[in-house]
Design an enzyme around this catalytic site. Structure first.
Site, mmCIF file in Angstrom:
data_model
loop_
_atom_site.group_PDB
_atom_site.id
_atom_site.type_symbol
_atom_site.label_atom_id
_atom_site.label_comp_id
_atom_site.label_asym_id
_atom_site.label_seq_id
_atom_site.Cartn_x
_atom_site.Cartn_y
_atom_site.Cartn_z
ATOM 1 N N ASP A 42 0.874 -1.162 0.000
ATOM 2 C CA ASP A 42 0.000 0.000 0.000
ATOM 3 C C ASP A 42 0.924 1.227 0.000
ATOM 4 O OD1 ASP A 42 -2.306 1.691 0.502
ATOM 5 O OD2 ASP A 42 -1.594 1.800 2.570
ATOM 6 N N ASP B 85 -0.155 5.053 0.961
ATOM 7 C CA ASP B 85 -0.402 6.057 1.990
ATOM 8 C C ASP B 85 -0.334 5.456 3.383
ATOM 9 O OD1 ASP B 85 -2.407 8.542 0.421
ATOM 10 O OD2 ASP B 85 -1.324 6.940 -0.556
#
Length: 407
Positions: free
Chosen positions: A196, A198
């Site tokens: 991922d 963020d």
């Protein structure tokens, strides 16, 4: 028929000890059934499980070994093993093995006591302990750095769910990280890591940063937090946040990108993974502009994220194409694995939010990094107290291994 003898050798480590002992054993046609050695602070501990032919006197063999050890100023102990005891030991090799990895800024005796107590209560027998982190100078031993101990445990836990729950409780109580994973062929043969973006690779939620520039920071941050906690549907929350960004100048994207900071250990981790031949990917519910920015910095192989819709230099409040939510992340992970010719067991997924759980669940190793409580409780593994490069420890790599790569 043969007598079985466990030979333990200890003393100041020096060249030639193993050679001297095995040379003696070779004169008496001894079969070596098992051998292991460890050196801690220049002190050698060598164990040899030997089968001595009964045509020879075991006392003669032990006497010859003692004589060779005396010349080296080493100590020897000899323990007879019954045939039934040996047979029981052989039968243990069919039992499953698991790896327990303890990570912390500093490892204290209380951490070891707590982890090994839980393992014992669950019926696991720890037969090997290895330090993966580097040596620490005495004047630095009380400082917070990074430490890791790996335990090899044999047997099946009485209750795997209770074991994981107990380890999770210990992690929270002592501010440490504890991983429990099966020691199988896939643990040593993983080849793809999907991140991922963020709050995982970087220390911010980009959409929140854009919202600050648009003057709607608090509104968007509240929606983001609810989505990451799993309180509201990701697609619904994403559309709500995007609508609040309508009219934002595209020039702001460069401004926000320039202030993004990689999370601790991210650069070292990805550099090391590349040197080890891993493929890497960013699969994000964020935006392609920023994912590609990171791709250039980190040399990531694959990037999938949402494409901002921009018209006349302004953000329209929409994205182009399908929104990448949790389920889409899992689908993309599968697609990359197929493209690389890999099984899911060979894939590692790393994320922090509820929308990462689907891909964490299907990966061979799913890691929640500095994640929300609901994500930590659901993920197979979690790291909260050290940097992203702590993942290397979960793969069994030591500081010595990674230092040699950089030389």
């Amino acid at each position: 028929m043969k007598d079985i003898l466990l030979i333990n050798v200890s003393g100041q480590d020096k060249p030639g000890v193993t050679s001297a002992v095995t040379d003696v054993l070779s004169r008496y046609d001894v079969t070596v059934l098992d051998i292991g050695q460890a050196v801690i602070h220049d002190q050698l501990n060598l164990g040899i499980l030997a089968a001595v032919p009964r045509t020879e006197q075991t006392d003669t063999v032990t006497g010859a070994v003692i004589a060779s050890l005396d010349e080296l100023e080493m100590m020897g102990r000899f323990l007879p093993i019954t045939e039934q005891g040996y047979q029981n030991w052989v039968e243990q090799q069919g039992k499953p093995r698991h790896i327990v990895t303890l990570l912390a800024r500093k490892i204290d005796a209380c951490h070891l006591a707590a982890v090994t107590k839980v393992a014992s209560e669950q019926g696991l027998n720890i037969d090997k302990i290895v330090r993966l982190s580097g040596r620490v100078k005495l004047d630095e031993s009380d400082q917070l750095g990074r430490a890791c101990i790996e335990f090899s445990a044999r047997g099946e836990a009485h209750n795997a769910t209770n074991l994981r729950h107990s380890l999770l409780e210990l992690a929270g109580q002592y501010n440490i990280d504890i991983s429990y994973q099966e020691d199988n062929i896939f643990r040593r043969n993983r080849q793809l890591v999907v991140f991922d973006m963020d709050s995982t690779l970087i220390d911010a939620e980009v959409i929140d940063e854009l919202a600050i520039e648009a003057g709607v920071g608090e509104q968007v941050a509240a929606i983001t937090e609810a989505a990451m906690q799993g309180e509201i549907d990701f697609k619904q929350s994403f559309s709500q946040r995007m609508a609040l960004l309508e009219g934002l100048s595209e020039n702001v994207l460069e401004v926000v990108a320039a202030r993004l900071r990689l999370n601790e250990g991210a650069e070292h981790l990805i550099k090391t993974l590349k040197q080890l031949g891993f493929k890497t990917a960013i699969v994000s519910g964020g935006f392609t502009f920023f994912a590609r920015y990171l791709q250039r910095i980190l040399c990531v192989d694959y990037v999938y994220a949402n494409e901002l819709d921009i018209d006349n230099g302004k953000v329209t409040g929409r994205v182009k194409g399908e929104i990448i939510d949790g389920q889409r992340k899992a689908e993309l992970l599968r697609e990359i694995a197929v493209k690389e010719g890999l099984r899911l067991e060979q894939v590692i997924a790393v994320g922090d939010g509820a929308n990462d759980l689907p891909m964490l669940a299907i990966a061979g190793l799913g890691i929640a990094f500095r994640a929300k409580p609901v994500v930590k409780a659901s993920a197979k593994q979690s790291i909260s107290n050290v940097g992203l490069d702590g993942i290397l420890y979960l793969l069994g790599y030591s500081d010595k291994d990674t230092i040699s790569l950089s030389e």
